[in-house]
Design a protein around this motif. Structure first.
Motif, PDB file in Angstrom:
ATOM      1  N   LEU A 192       4.074 -46.615 -13.977  1.00  0.00           N
ATOM      2  CA  LEU A 192       5.015 -46.599 -12.855  1.00  0.00           C
ATOM      3  C   LEU A 192       5.085 -45.228 -12.179  1.00  0.00           C
ATOM      4  O   LEU A 192       5.403 -44.215 -12.826  1.00  0.00           O
ATOM      5  CB  LEU A 192       6.400 -47.001 -13.355  1.00  0.00           C
ATOM      6  CG  LEU A 192       7.542 -46.955 -12.354  1.00  0.00           C
ATOM      7  CD1 LEU A 192       7.295 -47.914 -11.191  1.00  0.00           C
ATOM      8  CD2 LEU A 192       8.861 -47.303 -13.059  1.00  0.00           C
ATOM      9  N   GLY A 193       4.794 -45.213 -10.883  1.00  0.00           N
ATOM     10  CA  GLY A 193       4.955 -44.005 -10.079  1.00  0.00           C
ATOM     11  C   GLY A 193       3.968 -42.899 -10.370  1.00  0.00           C
ATOM     12  O   GLY A 193       4.112 -41.792  -9.846  1.00  0.00           O
ATOM     13  N   GLU A 194       2.928 -43.171 -11.169  1.00  0.00           N
ATOM     14  CA  GLU A 194       2.035 -42.091 -11.601  1.00  0.00           C
ATOM     15  C   GLU A 194       1.201 -41.499 -10.477  1.00  0.00           C
ATOM     16  O   GLU A 194       0.892 -40.303 -10.507  1.00  0.00           O
ATOM     17  CB  GLU A 194       1.110 -42.568 -12.727  1.00  0.00           C
ATOM     18  CG  GLU A 194       1.728 -42.507 -14.112  1.00  0.00           C
ATOM     19  CD  GLU A 194       1.954 -41.082 -14.588  1.00  0.00           C
ATOM     20  OE1 GLU A 194       2.864 -40.412 -14.069  1.00  0.00           O
ATOM     21  OE2 GLU A 194       1.228 -40.641 -15.475  1.00  0.00           O
ATOM     22  N   VAL A 195       0.805 -42.295  -9.500  1.00  0.00           N
ATOM     23  CA  VAL A 195      -0.023 -41.730  -8.433  1.00  0.00           C
ATOM     24  C   VAL A 195       0.749 -40.643  -7.704  1.00  0.00           C
ATOM     25  O   VAL A 195       0.252 -39.518  -7.528  1.00  0.00           O
ATOM     26  CB  VAL A 195      -0.488 -42.831  -7.460  1.00  0.00           C
ATOM     27  CG1 VAL A 195      -1.082 -42.218  -6.192  1.00  0.00           C
ATOM     28  CG2 VAL A 195      -1.530 -43.716  -8.136  1.00  0.00           C
ATOM     29  N   GLU A 196       1.976 -40.948  -7.312  1.00  0.00           N
ATOM     30  CA  GLU A 196       2.782 -39.937  -6.617  1.00  0.00           C
ATOM     31  C   GLU A 196       3.082 -38.749  -7.531  1.00  0.00           C
ATOM     32  O   GLU A 196       3.002 -37.590  -7.114  1.00  0.00           O
ATOM     33  CB  GLU A 196       4.099 -40.532  -6.117  1.00  0.00           C
ATOM     34  CG  GLU A 196       3.947 -41.448  -4.901  1.00  0.00           C
ATOM     35  CD  GLU A 196       4.132 -42.914  -5.254  1.00  0.00           C
ATOM     36  OE1 GLU A 196       3.856 -43.274  -6.424  1.00  0.00           O
ATOM     37  OE2 GLU A 196       4.539 -43.695  -4.375  1.00  0.00           O
ATOM     38  N   ALA A 197       3.412 -39.047  -8.791  1.00  0.00           N
ATOM     39  CA  ALA A 197       3.794 -37.963  -9.702  1.00  0.00           C
ATOM     40  C   ALA A 197       2.618 -37.030  -9.970  1.00  0.00           C
ATOM     41  O   ALA A 197       2.758 -35.801  -9.939  1.00  0.00           O
ATOM     42  CB  ALA A 197       4.312 -38.546 -11.017  1.00  0.00           C
ATOM     43  N   GLY A 203      -1.796 -31.835  -7.089  1.00  0.00           N
ATOM     44  CA  GLY A 203      -2.353 -31.795  -5.743  1.00  0.00           C
ATOM     45  C   GLY A 203      -3.302 -32.958  -5.524  1.00  0.00           C
ATOM     46  O   GLY A 203      -4.105 -33.298  -6.405  1.00  0.00           O
ATOM     47  N   ALA A 204      -3.246 -33.537  -4.346  1.00  0.00           N
ATOM     48  CA  ALA A 204      -4.080 -34.711  -4.052  1.00  0.00           C
ATOM     49  C   ALA A 204      -5.561 -34.383  -4.098  1.00  0.00           C
ATOM     50  O   ALA A 204      -6.395 -35.286  -4.244  1.00  0.00           O
ATOM     51  CB  ALA A 204      -3.714 -35.273  -2.675  1.00  0.00           C
TER      52      ALA A 204
END
Lengths: 254, 249
Positions: A192-197, A203-204
């Motif tokens: 849950l929410g790992e991509v944003e975190a 950094g992307a």
């Protein structure tokens, strides 16, 4: 943002992780290059880095040979597989002399007990590092301690850690912190929410999109990435920009 | 809401599972739901052997956001003595609306008699029961056919639709044979063609979208429905139409 029952990506997509060809236990749904391109078209995927299933299951040397018939100058790019044996290195070095090696994928020699340690893989890793060739490493085949300690001994080597599953949830941050030149491929990042975190923490520019088709359905993670809090610039980096930089030999962060 | 279709996620967890960084943070859950138009998530707590502790956690969780979550009750035949009493409390006092069962935490196949008091309870009240189903013997979805035949007023949901090929085929056969068997979609295997297979072989009216939130993010799991090669009408049923009918919400 309006959600619809149809989805098309908003940014150019270069898939960093596509398998072609049959496994013994799973025939591929795409029988040839044209069918793969049609599946990519259905999901709005422009380009893909492809490796052959034979390299995963039986022989990186044979599989690299079988990959040739799938390649397409404009959209399908080779990911040669490599393992630390003389025959494999001879093949990769020959391809490199032809100017055709821009990345490689680690074959799972751990399946027969050869650990990912410098005494076993050192010459191969040195050669890759010297020639600025990035290495894709499937996490389902890996050991966290071997990755951290061995790759720390090759600090110039750029790696892409592939297929982190929820069962690797506790590995990801320590590896990303310990290995500044490692990227994370996102085909199985579902906590849950790992991509944003993770993008907020590292950094992307440390992440690349891969579908891991045909192990996994192609469009799923693209849909996810297009429905996050990431900016459009971050989305573009993850969906294509970072991979292009890695393949051009410009993947080092440190 | 997606194109005026209310979206209901049929498979979600409250509680925490630290080995996988799974935490039921409502803000993260709601952000994921809102980003892709999920209106309601069904949640349950399987992490406490007594049932009671987890059901209380679920009830409190739902109470904080009653328009976004519905709760399911969890019980286990490992606590067989108090099983029906806890179900009665969970449904009548806590307001939980369906049942979640997790056979891998027990030593019995899901069709064995020790489970039957749960099925009788659901049968009496017309409730749905979602099971973890997969490759392990206790959870094999083929066993649901036996239950569905004996308890025709209860609805039996094969969670993960068996997860992989052989149990998935058995789940589909069971759904073909019994009108009170449904197939739920969440699985990190995400094999190409699975959603198409479930819809084409069991029928779009028998497939339920689920995500495993908060252990997983609901967005990729919804994405595999949205990007599947099925009709928009089928997507409407899978994403929410069937769940609304099954739960009466």
């Amino acid at each position: 943002m309006s959600i619809q029952f149809t989805f098309r990506p908003r940014v150019p997509v270069f898939d960093a992780n596509v398998r072609v060809g049959d496994l013994h236990y799973q025939p591929s749904p795409c029988r040839n290059r044209e069918q793969l391109l049609a599946e990519m078209d259905r999901h709005g995927v422009e380009k893909a880095l492809i490796y052959h299933a034979q390299t995963e299951e039986v022989s990186p040397i044979d599989g690299n040979g079988f990959l040739e018939e799938w390649l397409d100058d404009g959209r399908l790019f080779p990911q040669w597989s490599v393992t630390p044996t003389p025959d494999s290195m001879v093949q990769i070095e020959a391809l490199h002399e032809q100017g055709r090696v821009h990345n490689v994928r680690l074959h799972n020699a751990r399946a027969v007990g050869l650990p990912f340690r410098p005494w076993a893989c050192g010459p191969m890793l040195s050669w890759l590092s010297e020639n600025r060739i990035p290495l894709w490493i499937p996490l389902p085949d890996a050991d966290a301690d071997e990755l951290a300690t061995t790759l720390s001994a090759f600090p110039d080597l750029v790696t892409v850690l592939v297929g982190a599953h929820y069962t690797h949830a506790l590995w990801v941050r320590p590896l990303m912190t310990t290995l500044p030149n490692a990227y994370l491929e996102l085909s199985r990042i579902e906590p849950l929410g790992e991509v944003e975190a993770l993008c907020a923490e590292y950094g992307a520019e440390r992440f690349v999109y891969g579908s891991w088709y045909d192990r996994l359905a192609m469009g799923t993670m693209l849909f996810y990435l297009h429905h996050t809090d990431l900016s459009e610039a971050e989305l573009e980096l993850i969906c294509a920009g970072n991979l292009l930089r890695i393949l051009q030999g410009e993947g080092r962060h440190d | 809401m997606i194109e005026e279709q209310r979206v209901i996620d049929f498979h979600g967890h409250t509680g925490r599972l630290d080995l996988y960084n799974g935490v039921d943070d409502p803000a993260l859950i709601l952000r994921a739901m809102d980003r892709v138009g999920i209106d309601v998530s069904c949640v349950f707590n399987i992490f406490h052997p007594d049932g009671t502790t987890g059901n209380d956690i679920t009830a409190r969780f739902v109470k904080d956001h009653p328009d976004r979550f519905v709760g399911f009750a969890y019980v286990s035949p490992m606590m067989a003595k108090g099983m029906v009493a806890e179900l009665t409390r969970a449904v009548d006092e806590l307001g939980l609306v369906a049942i979640k069962l997790y056979p891998p935490y027990t030593q019995w196949d899901l069709n064995e008699p020790i489970w039957h008091p749960i099925y009788e309870f659901a049968d009496d009240r017309g409730l749905a029961i979602i099971f973890h189903t997969g490759t392990d013997a206790h959870s094999h979805p083929g066993l649901l056919a036996d239950c569905a035949a004996k308890f025709p007023n209860a609805n039996f949901v094969s969670g993960h639709a068996g997860n992989v090929a052989e149990p998935r085929a058995a789940a589909i056969r069971a759904a073909q044979d019994y009108p009170n068997i449904y197939l739920e979609t969440c699985s990190t295997f995400r094999t190409p063609g699975v959603i198409e297979q479930l819809v084409n072989e069991a029928g779009a009216d028998r497939v339920l979208f689920g995500s495993d939130i908060a252990l997983m993010d609901s967005r990729p799991q919804l994405g595999k429905i949205i990007t599947a090669d099925i009709s928009d009408e089928a997507k409407r049923l899978v994403c929410g139409g069937n769940a609304a009918r099954l739960l009466g919400i």
